[in-house]
Write an enzyme that holds these catalytic residues in place. Structure first.
Site, PDB file in Angstrom:
ATOM      1  N   GLU A 114       0.830  -1.203   0.000  1.00  0.00           N
ATOM      2  CA  GLU A 114       0.000   0.000   0.000  1.00  0.00           C
ATOM      3  C   GLU A 114       0.869   1.260   0.000  1.00  0.00           C
ATOM      4  OE1 GLU A 114      -4.158  -1.432   1.949  1.00  0.00           O
ATOM      5  OE2 GLU A 114      -2.679  -0.742   3.379  1.00  0.00           O
TER       6      GLU A 114
ATOM      7  N   CYS B 184       3.299   8.687   1.033  1.00  0.00           N
ATOM      8  CA  CYS B 184       3.765   7.813   2.109  1.00  0.00           C
ATOM      9  C   CYS B 184       4.091   6.466   1.474  1.00  0.00           C
ATOM     10  CB  CYS B 184       2.643   7.700   3.144  1.00  0.00           C
ATOM     11  SG  CYS B 184       2.999   6.594   4.496  1.00  0.00           S
TER      12      CYS B 184
ATOM     13  N   CYS C 279       6.350  -6.396   8.051  1.00  0.00           N
ATOM     14  CA  CYS C 279       7.274  -5.714   8.972  1.00  0.00           C
ATOM     15  C   CYS C 279       7.633  -6.663  10.108  1.00  0.00           C
ATOM     16  CB  CYS C 279       6.606  -4.463   9.529  1.00  0.00           C
ATOM     17  SG  CYS C 279       7.722  -3.431  10.516  1.00  0.00           S
TER      18      CYS C 279
ATOM     19  N   CYS D 209       5.263  -3.711  16.535  1.00  0.00           N
ATOM     20  CA  CYS D 209       4.655  -2.677  17.394  1.00  0.00           C
ATOM     21  C   CYS D 209       3.185  -3.027  17.638  1.00  0.00           C
ATOM     22  CB  CYS D 209       4.780  -1.296  16.747  1.00  0.00           C
ATOM     23  SG  CYS D 209       6.497  -0.815  16.459  1.00  0.00           S
TER      24      CYS D 209
ATOM     25  N   CYS E 279       0.177  -1.174  15.669  1.00  0.00           N
ATOM     26  CA  CYS E 279       0.285  -0.939  14.225  1.00  0.00           C
ATOM     27  C   CYS E 279      -0.350  -2.069  13.416  1.00  0.00           C
ATOM     28  CB  CYS E 279       1.764  -0.803  13.864  1.00  0.00           C
ATOM     29  SG  CYS E 279       2.058  -0.515  12.122  1.00  0.00           S
TER      30      CYS E 279
ATOM     31  N   GLY F 172       6.572  -1.391   6.790  1.00  0.00           N
ATOM     32  CA  GLY F 172       7.980  -1.781   6.903  1.00  0.00           C
ATOM     33  C   GLY F 172       8.801  -0.852   7.767  1.00  0.00           C
ATOM     34  N   GLU F 173       9.992  -1.328   8.102  1.00  0.00           N
ATOM     35  CA  GLU F 173      10.938  -0.522   8.882  1.00  0.00           C
ATOM     36  C   GLU F 173      12.057  -0.119   7.922  1.00  0.00           C
ATOM     37  OE1 GLU F 173      11.547   1.030  11.839  1.00  0.00           O
ATOM     38  OE2 GLU F 173      13.464   1.436  10.873  1.00  0.00           O
TER      39      GLU F 173
ATOM     40  N   SER G  69      10.018   7.102  15.995  1.00  0.00           N
ATOM     41  CA  SER G  69       8.751   6.703  16.611  1.00  0.00           C
ATOM     42  C   SER G  69       9.034   6.426  18.084  1.00  0.00           C
ATOM     43  CB  SER G  69       8.212   5.453  15.917  1.00  0.00           C
ATOM     44  OG  SER G  69       7.937   5.769  14.572  1.00  0.00           O
ATOM     45  N   LEU G  70       8.787   7.415  18.908  1.00  0.00           N
ATOM     46  CA  LEU G  70       9.162   7.317  20.326  1.00  0.00           C
ATOM     47  C   LEU G  70       8.012   6.721  21.151  1.00  0.00           C
ATOM     48  CD1 LEU G  70      11.432   7.941  22.349  1.00  0.00           C
ATOM     49  CD2 LEU G  70      10.427  10.213  22.650  1.00  0.00           C
ATOM     50  N   HIS G  71       6.887   7.404  21.176  1.00  0.00           N
ATOM     51  CA  HIS G  71       5.631   6.938  21.793  1.00  0.00           C
ATOM     52  C   HIS G  71       5.612   6.741  23.305  1.00  0.00           C
ATOM     53  CE1 HIS G  71       4.446   6.692  17.714  1.00  0.00           C
ATOM     54  NE2 HIS G  71       4.978   5.532  17.447  1.00  0.00           N
TER      55      HIS G  71
ATOM     56  N   ASN H 110      -4.546   5.675  16.053  1.00  0.00           N
ATOM     57  CA  ASN H 110      -5.657   5.073  15.320  1.00  0.00           C
ATOM     58  C   ASN H 110      -5.886   3.675  15.836  1.00  0.00           C
ATOM     59  OD1 ASN H 110      -6.547   6.945  13.155  1.00  0.00           O
ATOM     60  ND2 ASN H 110      -4.350   6.932  12.730  1.00  0.00           N
TER      61      ASN H 110
ATOM     62  N   CYS I 247      -2.241   6.964   9.766  1.00  0.00           N
ATOM     63  CA  CYS I 247      -1.041   6.410  10.404  1.00  0.00           C
ATOM     64  C   CYS I 247      -1.282   5.031  10.987  1.00  0.00           C
ATOM     65  CB  CYS I 247      -0.586   7.295  11.552  1.00  0.00           C
ATOM     66  SG  CYS I 247      -0.052   8.891  11.028  1.00  0.00           S
TER      67      CYS I 247
END
Ligand code: SAH
Length: 341
Positions: A90, A103, A110, A114, A117, A157-158, A212-214, A288, A331
């Site tokens: 995608e 994007c 991946c 996480c 995600c 993906g990373e 991506s800390l979060h 999300n 996201c």
């Protein structure tokens, strides 16, 4: 046969020299692909018939087929592309007042796992080649006729787990004779692969690094992102400080706010402490909710309070606009899809 879009200009010149051709032919081919956006070697009309034949014998153009295209009420478009081996990825096109942003995905699936995600829980298949990354931009530009001005590596993906191909793709995207998108308009987002952050700092690329800390402490971050067990918060922040010192570039920290998890003022306080003195920006994302996901969105009121606390304490923070949520294009909502499903 190799995909001709896997080559940066310098490598394509080497290929042509090996074929007994002059290096300027590579520049002509590059221009046809990335500026004229042709889909076929036969459209490269200033290339001799003989060389076109040789090119066709040795390389593919890797034009994607659009399997599905969904348009959101806000103008965001999500594409499902057939990557020509039975897999699909995608890609999302977003429209902002300053231009079009894309994007892109960097892998099919991946490995990071996480918890919040949608790309998690589906088998990892493989990394995309540079050409397969770049093709997402070409295919969207060919389909819509728009000129894309920003690229974010925030799809499936990373990116830093596919380091060489992503860096090479950035060089093609950035090359003035290629897609000619300024490095400052290219963002690479990572879940925090510390050794690769040190490596990226050594490349001579001026792209933006997003982390991506979060969460601000190891307990909470590990519960959301398993990668934190391998590279804990303090090591990640040290790598970011090194990146800023080496590149003089501001880092963007992504922080997805989940209700009753990481969204109270105590978390904001810890975040201020953690980021104090760094040249950075915090991007707050209303999380999300994904299918069967444990996390739900913070209230708008909470999100604004969180932002205001950061801004009042010297950390520049903005709330990311939510685009494409009605077509599962916001996201963390992208997932690898099989052609069959
Ligand atoms: N693997 C990379 C890039 C892909 S994710 C990374 O981790 O950075 C792109 C961004 O979307 C990351 O900041 C990621 O943490 C965030 N994201 C993932 N799932 C999300 C969700 N459900 N809600 C909000 N943001 C999410």
């Amino acid at each position: 046969m190799r995909n001709i879009k896997d080559y940066d200009l310098e490598d394509l010149k080497k290929e042509l020299i090996e074929m007994g051709e002059k290096p300027f032919r590579a520049e002509q081919i590059f221009k046809w692909i990335y500026q004229e956006k042709v889909k076929d070697f036969d459209d490269m009309t200033n290339i001799s018939l003989e060389l076109r034949k040789k090119l066709k014998e040795n390389y593919t153009m890797c034009n994607y087929n659009i399997l599905k295209k969904q348009e959101s009420k806000d103008g965001t478009i999500k594409y499902l592309f057939d990557v020509l081996d039975g897999n699909a990825i995608e890609t999302v096109l977003m429209s902002y007042h300053h231009g079009y942003s894309i994007c892109v995905s960097s892998q099919i699936g991946c490995k990071m796992g996480c918890k919040f995600c949608a790309s998690t829980g589906i088998n990892f298949v493989r990394s995309l080649s540079s050409g397969e990354i770049v093709e997402q931009i070409l295919a969207v530009e060919q389909d819509t006729g728009v000129r894309i001005s920003n690229v974010v590596f925030m799809g499936i993906g990373e990116p830093l787990d596919n380091y060489d191909n992503v860096v090479n793709a950035i060089r093609i995207i950035n090359n003035p004779k290629g897609l000619n998108i300024g490095a400052r308009h290219i963002s690479v987002s990572t879940s925090g692969l510390v050794p690769k952050i040190y490596k990226l700092a050594e490349e001579n690329i001026q792209c933006t690094l997003s982390i991506s800390l979060h969460a601000t402490n190891n307990e909470k971050r590990s519960s959301m992102m398993p990668v934190n067990d391998a590279y804990p918060v303090e090591e990640l922040i040290q790598a970011c400080k090194d990146y800023i010192a080496k590149t003089n570039r501001r880092i963007s920290f992504e922080y997805a706010l989940a209700k009753d998890n990481n969204d109270n003022l105590n978390d904001a306080k810890e975040l201020v402490k953690l980021l104090k003195g760094m040249i950075c920006h915090v991007n707050l994302i209303p999380i999300n909710k994904i299918e069967n996901g444990a996390y739900t969105k913070s209230s708008n009121d909470n999100i604004m309070k969180f932002r205001d606390y950061l801004n009042d304490h010297g950390i520049v923070a903005t709330i990311r606009r939510e685009l494409g949520s009605d077509i599962d294009a916001a996201c963390g909502q992208l997932r690898r899809k099989n052609l069959k499903d």
